[in-house]
Design a protein around this motif. Structure first.
Motif, PDB file in Angstrom:
ATOM      1  N   ALA A  26       0.837  -1.202   0.000  1.00 17.32           N
ATOM      2  CA  ALA A  26       0.000   0.000   0.000  1.00 17.32           C
ATOM      3  C   ALA A  26       0.874   1.255   0.000  1.00 17.32           C
ATOM      4  N   ARG A  27       1.966   1.223   0.762  1.00 16.43           N
ATOM      5  CA  ARG A  27       2.882   2.375   0.781  1.00 16.43           C
ATOM      6  C   ARG A  27       3.532   2.570  -0.580  1.00 16.43           C
ATOM      7  N   ILE A  31       3.193   5.775  -3.037  1.00 13.29           N
ATOM      8  CA  ILE A  31       4.364   6.478  -3.577  1.00 13.29           C
ATOM      9  C   ILE A  31       4.307   6.485  -5.095  1.00 13.29           C
ATOM     10  N   ASP A  32       3.936   5.365  -5.686  1.00 11.20           N
ATOM     11  CA  ASP A  32       3.826   5.271  -7.142  1.00 11.20           C
ATOM     12  C   ASP A  32       2.794   6.264  -7.669  1.00 11.20           C
ATOM     13  N   ALA A  33       1.671   6.378  -6.982  1.00  9.89           N
ATOM     14  CA  ALA A  33       0.629   7.328  -7.397  1.00  9.89           C
ATOM     15  C   ALA A  33       1.135   8.769  -7.272  1.00  9.89           C
ATOM     16  N   GLN A  34       1.860   9.062  -6.202  1.00  9.06           N
ATOM     17  CA  GLN A  34       2.423  10.407  -6.030  1.00  9.06           C
ATOM     18  C   GLN A  34       3.443  10.714  -7.116  1.00  9.06           C
ATOM     19  N   LEU A  35       4.282   9.735  -7.429  1.00 10.75           N
ATOM     20  CA  LEU A  35       5.271   9.933  -8.489  1.00 10.75           C
ATOM     21  C   LEU A  35       4.591  10.175  -9.832  1.00 10.75           C
ATOM     22  N   GLU A  36       3.528   9.451 -10.095  1.00 11.29           N
ATOM     23  CA  GLU A  36       2.791   9.644 -11.350  1.00 11.29           C
ATOM     24  C   GLU A  36       2.221  11.060 -11.424  1.00 11.29           C
ATOM     25  N   LEU A  37       1.690  11.553 -10.314  1.00  9.59           N
ATOM     26  CA  LEU A  37       1.182  12.926 -10.285  1.00  9.59           C
ATOM     27  C   LEU A  37       2.300  13.934 -10.506  1.00  9.59           C
ATOM     28  N   LEU A  38       3.452  13.681  -9.894  1.00 11.86           N
ATOM     29  CA  LEU A  38       4.599  14.577 -10.086  1.00 11.86           C
ATOM     30  C   LEU A  38       5.073  14.564 -11.534  1.00 11.86           C
ATOM     31  N   ILE A  39       5.105  13.398 -12.140  1.00  7.15           N
ATOM     32  CA  ILE A  39       5.514  13.289 -13.544  1.00  7.15           C
ATOM     33  C   ILE A  39       4.542  14.055 -14.435  1.00  7.15           C
ATOM     34  N   GLN A  40       3.254  13.898 -14.190  1.00  7.42           N
ATOM     35  CA  GLN A  40       2.253  14.613 -14.984  1.00  7.42           C
ATOM     36  C   GLN A  40       2.391  16.123 -14.800  1.00  7.42           C
ATOM     37  N   ALA A  41       2.617  16.564 -13.572  1.00 10.70           N
ATOM     38  CA  ALA A  41       2.796  17.996 -13.313  1.00 10.70           C
ATOM     39  C   ALA A  41       4.043  18.516 -14.021  1.00 10.70           C
ATOM     40  N   GLN A  42       5.119  17.736 -14.000  1.00  5.36           N
ATOM     41  CA  GLN A  42       6.351  18.143 -14.672  1.00  5.36           C
ATOM     42  C   GLN A  42       6.147  18.201 -16.176  1.00  5.36           C
TER      43      GLN A  42
END
Length: 81
Positions: A26-27, A31-42
């Motif tokens: 779950a952790r 983290i994977d979901a947060q990284l995906e959001l960061l990648i999309q924002a970038q």
């Protein structure tokens, strides 16, 4: 032969490991979901920056062309002594 108490202990151990695995998974998923959001924002930021660069380049093209034309005209003028 296994006693009830010993079987329960083994079962608890496996349940504990499974709970630990699920918690860790779950952790990692979070983290994977947060990284995906960061990648999309970038990617959005990069696209916006590229659009600004393209707009600036388009605005500068006429000025550069005018300067090149002026340079070509001046190259044809003889230098004053």
């Amino acid at each position: 032969m296994w006693s009830w108490k010993r079987d329960k202990t083994m079962s608890d151990c496996c349940c504990g490991e499974l709970l630990y695995y699920k918690t860790v998974k779950a952790r990692f998923d979070a983290i994977d979901a947060q990284l995906e959001l960061l990648i999309q924002a970038q990617e959005r930021a990069n696209a916006q920056a590229q659009a600004k660069i393209d707009a600036a380049a388009a605005a500068l093209r006429p000025m550069v062309a005018a300067q090149e034309e002026t340079i070509e005209k001046l190259e044809g003028v003889p230098a004053s002594p």
